[in-house]
Each structure stands twice: as structure tokens, then as C-alpha cells.
Design an enzyme around this catalytic site. Structure first.
Site, PDB file in Angstrom:
ATOM      1  N   GLY A  92      40.701  45.393  34.864  1.00  0.00           N
ATOM      2  CA  GLY A  92      39.157  45.123  34.999  1.00  0.00           C
ATOM      3  C   GLY A  92      38.917  43.494  34.564  1.00  0.00           C
ATOM      4  O   GLY A  92      39.946  42.977  34.043  1.00  0.00           O
ATOM      5  N   GLY A  94      38.606  41.333  32.043  1.00  0.00           N
ATOM      6  CA  GLY A  94      38.662  41.259  30.548  1.00  0.00           C
ATOM      7  C   GLY A  94      37.865  39.827  30.026  1.00  0.00           C
ATOM      8  O   GLY A  94      37.631  39.823  28.953  1.00  0.00           O
ATOM      9  N   LYS A 115      35.138  32.760  34.946  1.00  0.00           N
ATOM     10  CA  LYS A 115      36.648  32.947  34.068  1.00  0.00           C
ATOM     11  C   LYS A 115      36.679  32.202  32.820  1.00  0.00           C
ATOM     12  O   LYS A 115      36.067  31.094  32.777  1.00  0.00           O
ATOM     13  CB  LYS A 115      37.531  32.489  34.935  1.00  0.00           C
ATOM     14  CG  LYS A 115      38.977  32.935  34.513  1.00  0.00           C
ATOM     15  CD  LYS A 115      39.997  32.551  35.826  1.00  0.00           C
ATOM     16  CE  LYS A 115      41.336  32.963  35.263  1.00  0.00           C
ATOM     17  NZ  LYS A 115      42.277  32.746  36.496  1.00  0.00           N
ATOM     18  N   ASP A 127      40.910  37.718  23.680  1.00  0.00           N
ATOM     19  CA  ASP A 127      39.467  37.086  23.202  1.00  0.00           C
ATOM     20  C   ASP A 127      38.532  36.711  24.262  1.00  0.00           C
ATOM     21  O   ASP A 127      37.296  36.504  23.848  1.00  0.00           O
ATOM     22  CB  ASP A 127      39.805  35.759  22.108  1.00  0.00           C
ATOM     23  CG  ASP A 127      40.550  34.586  23.082  1.00  0.00           C
ATOM     24  OD1 ASP A 127      40.468  34.824  24.350  1.00  0.00           O
ATOM     25  OD2 ASP A 127      41.066  33.624  22.342  1.00  0.00           O
ATOM     26  N   ASP A 254      46.759  43.580  41.153  1.00  0.00           N
ATOM     27  CA  ASP A 254      45.218  43.190  40.745  1.00  0.00           C
ATOM     28  C   ASP A 254      44.897  41.758  41.285  1.00  0.00           C
ATOM     29  O   ASP A 254      43.828  41.247  41.320  1.00  0.00           O
ATOM     30  CB  ASP A 254      44.847  43.513  39.480  1.00  0.00           C
ATOM     31  CG  ASP A 254      45.815  42.911  38.599  1.00  0.00           C
ATOM     32  OD1 ASP A 254      46.980  43.352  38.477  1.00  0.00           O
ATOM     33  OD2 ASP A 254      45.614  41.994  37.867  1.00  0.00           O
TER      34      ASP A 254
END
Length: 487
Positions: A92, A94, A115, A127, A254
Site C-alpha cells: 500500500g 506508505g 508522494k 517515516d 506493485d
């Protein structure tokens, strides 16, 4: 309280609405001091976004996700994936958010996606942030790919956040705003299949058909037709990568789109010395995603998509497998056709040239390039001069002149068309040393090298005086090149 963008910025939430199981509502983290680094003015205008407004404080808040139009619903997308061959059931977004979909000036639906906008529940200990350098790498390389005519996600803007990001050292943080036909991936289907919910899988496939491959809806077996369309799109895409020497670097499932667009420019780079074993990514220790392996990896990834689609292809699993395998067998001949057509064009040869003549000629050339570690971009551009009668620029790149001269004689006998070659063999690509120079300078606040590089790669086939350094290979002291994901 943040100021909302003007009502002319309309973002639909179709993905979140139709596939809520794959869409986690989430908000971008605050950007304390947003500052515009790069804005793609032509792309903004094509999307119906006012570039001048995007430069305002309100526009910058849209570009970092802290202010979105009323009715928009930012989401982190869920997907699974094979990363370096190992399956991860829950990856997914992140550090990314889908702000929503908009319609461009040509009536096409486009995702507006961020992004580096902060941690989401998919962050897996990261993070969720991004540094200026890697976001500008995606901006430069994706726009260069677009100019080369290769299907790709596009970069709309890079905005510095005013927040430092800790990697090996503290670096200035940034958010990339990018645009795509969609962000549906092979991993999206793997995630849906893993839930065991066949109706979710079917809704996802219907969404993909409607968005990217509408012709499949009328086929006798629409979901097999969807797979066929993705196979064809990826065969064409990877052939184009290979023809320009592009090394993606992280071809996880992905990172393979259903649309056939290039996505996720992490440890990517362009070949200089031609070598099929070239690996630039610092994390690809086994060479899985080496330049020469990219067609094989694409086929492997497509096999994973086929596995995910099996329940939709046929109720009888054995029959579904047989049909999927037959469809997957299309990949290699489709790739070969696309690559051969592209290489004929690069060599200035007619499309109808007999394979019995073309194939050994092309194979011999690639062997010569690899044996002498020749810079492939420089060579193919110089070959246009050879077609006009001046072979010296090409000969200067080789050590084995006798073998090259023999090859040139056989090639010239086929009467290559020089002007056609110049239209497909670029002068300028994002040379790795120039990319690093531009990113390092931008990290320190100097944007001049970035602007110079972007100007060169925006018109890659047009040789222009004063841009000679953008056509030259890396100097000898540049050394071995390694790229990093930036996370």
C-alpha cells in the site's frame, strides 16, 4: 484553518467510491514552509489547472495535500506485491496519497497523486517522507521518458516542505505531485485476490476495464481480454525501455501498472556502457532487475497477475489456468515484435526487412556494443552520421574497428535512412552524472543545473548548439554508479 482551492479545481473520488476496500481515507501531514521547486506548466495547463494559482500559497497547499477541494477524499491505496520475488500481502501507499481524479483537456481521466506526504498505516515503520533529491529524480526522469514517447506517469510539481528528512544525513523534505492514467497495479489485483472476495476482485477488474481497456468489456471472456490487453501494453512498454537503455531498478509487482505506464522512478538510471548485466540499484544485490532481465521480469510479473485473475477467467480452475497460460504466451512474441520494430527504426531500416537479414545484423551489433562497452545512446545517434557517409564519430567509440567496419559495410548495403534515424535516436537523455549534479545542487538551493537538464531532455531528438555537455557520457572520474530508493 487552511484556505480551500477555488471551485475550478474539481477532484472526483471515483476510486475511493467504487473500491472502498482498497482505499483508506487519510490526510497529508503538515508542510511547515512549502516552497515551489519545480512546476510543470504545460502539464498543469493541460489538466485545466492555473499555473499561476498553483504558485500561490493556496495552490502550494493543494500540491502538498494539506488543502483539498470540497468533496475530495484523499486516500492511501491498498495493494500487495512481490518485492524481489518475495510476496508481501499488505504493502500500500506508505508515503503517498491519491487526492482524486480529474479530467484533462482531452477528456481523459487522470489521477492526482502525492508522494512524500507523510506516514500512513501502510508505512511499515517508514517515516512517510521524501527528500528533495529523489523527488526531483522522478520529476526529471519521468518528464524525459514522456519526451522520448514512452508511456509514463507525469510529474506536475515538486514542493519543498520546510521539514527536514533523516536519511544518512538530514536532508530537505519535499512532496512530489504526479499524474497518471491511474495507479492500479498488478499488486492491486494480488491484494484483492488475497482477500478471498471474488466480487471485490470483479469490481476491481471492471474498474480497470472501464478506465484503461474498455474494449475488453465486449469480449466473450472480458477478464481474459483484460489480461491480454495488459500483456500487450507491458510488452510494448518494456521493449521501449530496452531500446533507450532505461533501467527501472525495482520491477516489483506493485510497480507494474495495468495501464502500461512506467511508474515509481526510485533507483532508476539510463545505460551508458552497453552491458546487459547492468544493475544500478543499491538494493538489487542479486541482479534480479538488471537491464537485460527486464523482459523476463515483466513476464514473471504478468504471471502473478494471471494468478490473481483466475477466479474471473473461468469457474473451472484448470480451464482458467490453461486460458491464462495461453494468453501469457503472447508476451514474448509481442515483445519481440515491438523490440524488432523499434530496433529497425533505430538502424534506419525498413519495417518490412526480412528477419533473416535483420536478426543476425542486430545480434552482431549488440555483441559488439557489449564487448567494447560502448555508450549506446552516443553510438545510435552517431550512426545517423554514418548513414550520411561519415562513420568516424561511430568508429571512435569502438576498440574492435575491424569487426565494426565489417558490420557497417553490411548495414550500409541496406541503404539506411539517416533522417528517420535522427527522429528516434535521442541526443539527450538524463545522463547519470548530470542527474546527480542537478539533484545535489538543488538540495543546496541552486536550481540552475536542474533547469538546464530539463531543457535538454524536454526535446531529446533536437541537437542544439551549446548543449554538448548534455550529450556527452560521464567523465572517467565519475566512477561506478549506484542509485537509491530514497526511503
Amino acid at each position: 484553518m487552511s484556505v480551500a482551492p477555488p471551485p475550478t479545481v474539481a477532484l472526483d473520488d471515483r476510486f475511493a467510491r467504487e473500491l472502498p476496500e482498497l482505499a483508506l481515507p487519510w490526510q497529508a501531514e503538515d508542510a511547515p514552509d512549502p516552497r515551489l521547486i519545480a512546476l510543470n506548466v504545460p502539464l498543469a495547463a493541460g489538466l485545466g489547472l492555473d499555473p499561476d494559482w498553483l504558485r500561490t500559497p493556496e495552490g502550494l497547499r493543494l500540491l502538498v495535500g494539506t488543502s483539498v477541494p470540497d468533496g475530495a477524499r484523499p486516500v492511501a491505496q491498498a495493494y500487495a506485491g512481490h518485492q524481489f520475488g518475495g510476496y508481501s500481502p499488505r504493502l500500500g501507499d506508505g508515503r503517498a496519497l491519491l487526492l482524486g481524479e480529474l479530467v484533462d483537456g482531452d477528456g481523459r481521466v487522470r489521477d492526482l497523486h502525492l508522494k512524500g506526504s507523510g506516514r500512513t498505516p501502510f508505512a511499515r515503520g517508514g517515516d512517510g517522507l521524501a527528500a528533495v533529491g529523489p523527488m526531483l529524480r522522478e520529476y526529471v526522469v519521468s518528464e524525459a521518458m514522456h519526451a522520448l514517447g514512452i508511456p509514463t506517469t507525469r510529474s506536475l510539481a515538486v514542493v519543498a516542505t520546510g521539514r527536514p528528512v533523516r536519511r544518512e544525513t538530514l536532508l530537505p523534505g519535499a512532496v512530489l505531485a504526479r499524474v497518471a492514467s491511474s495507479h492500479l497495479r498488478v499488486g492491486s489485483f494480488q491484494y484483492a485476490r488475497a482477500t478471498g472476495d471474488v466480487e471485490l476482485l470483479r469490481r476491481l477488474a471492471d474498474h480497470a476495464i472501464g478506465r484503461h481497456h474498455p474494449g475488453a468489456a465486449d469480449a466473450e471472456r472480458p477478464y481474459l481480454a483484460l489480461f491480454d490487453a495488459v500483456v500487450d501494453a507491458q510488452a510494448s512498454l518494456v521493449a521501449r525501455w530496452m531500446l533507450v537503455g532505461f533501467v527501472h531498478g525495482v520491477m516489483n509487482t506493485d510497480n507494474m501498472t495495468i495501464s502500461g505506464e512506467t511508474i515509481d522512478y526510485g533507483p532508476c538510471a539510463f545505460l551508458e556502457a552497453f552491458d546487459t548485466a547492468t544493475v544500478y540499484s543499491s538494493i538489487d544485490h542479486g541482479g534480479r532487475y538488471a537491464y537485460g532481465n527486464q523482459p523476463l521480469v515483466a513476464e514473471w510479473n504478468l504471471a502473478r497477475l494471471a494468478e490473481a485473475l483466475l477466479p474471473l477467467i473461468d469457474d473451472d480452475e484448470e480451464r482458467a489456468i490453461t486460458l491464462a497460460v495461453e494468453s501469457l504466451r503472447r508476451f514474448r512474441p509481442q515483445y519481440d515484435v515491438a523490440w524488432s520494430a523499434g530496433m529497425r527504426a533505430k538502424l534506419g531500416l525498413p519495417a518490412e526487412l526480412d528477419d533473416a537479414v535483420f536478426s543476425p545484423l542486430a545480434d552482431e551489433l549488440l555483441a559488439l556494443l557489449e564487448a567494447d562497452h560502448v555508450d549506446s545512446t552516443s553510438f545510435f545517434r552517431a550512426l545517423g552520421s554514418a548513414a550520411r557517409g561519415d562513420a568516424e564519430p561511430a568508429r571512435l567509440l569502438f576498440l574492435d574497428l575491424a569487426s565494426l567496419d565489417g558490420w557497417l559495410e553490411r548495414w550500409r548495403a541496406l541503404e539506411p535512412e539517416a533522417d528517420a534515424m535522427d527522429r528516434v535516436n535521442p541526443v539527450y537523455i538524463p545522463r547519470n552524472h548530470l542527474v546527480e549534479e542537478a539533484l545535489d545542487a538543488a538540495t543546496e538551493g541552486d536550481l540552475e543545473p536542474l533547469h538546464g537538464l530539463l531543457d535538454a531532455v524536454a526535446a531529446p531528438y533536437d541537437e542544439r548548439p551549446g548543449l554538448e555537455r548534455y550529450a556527452a557520457p560521464a567523465p572517467p572520474d565519475f566512477g561506478a554508479y549506484r542509485t537509491f530508493c530514497g526511503t
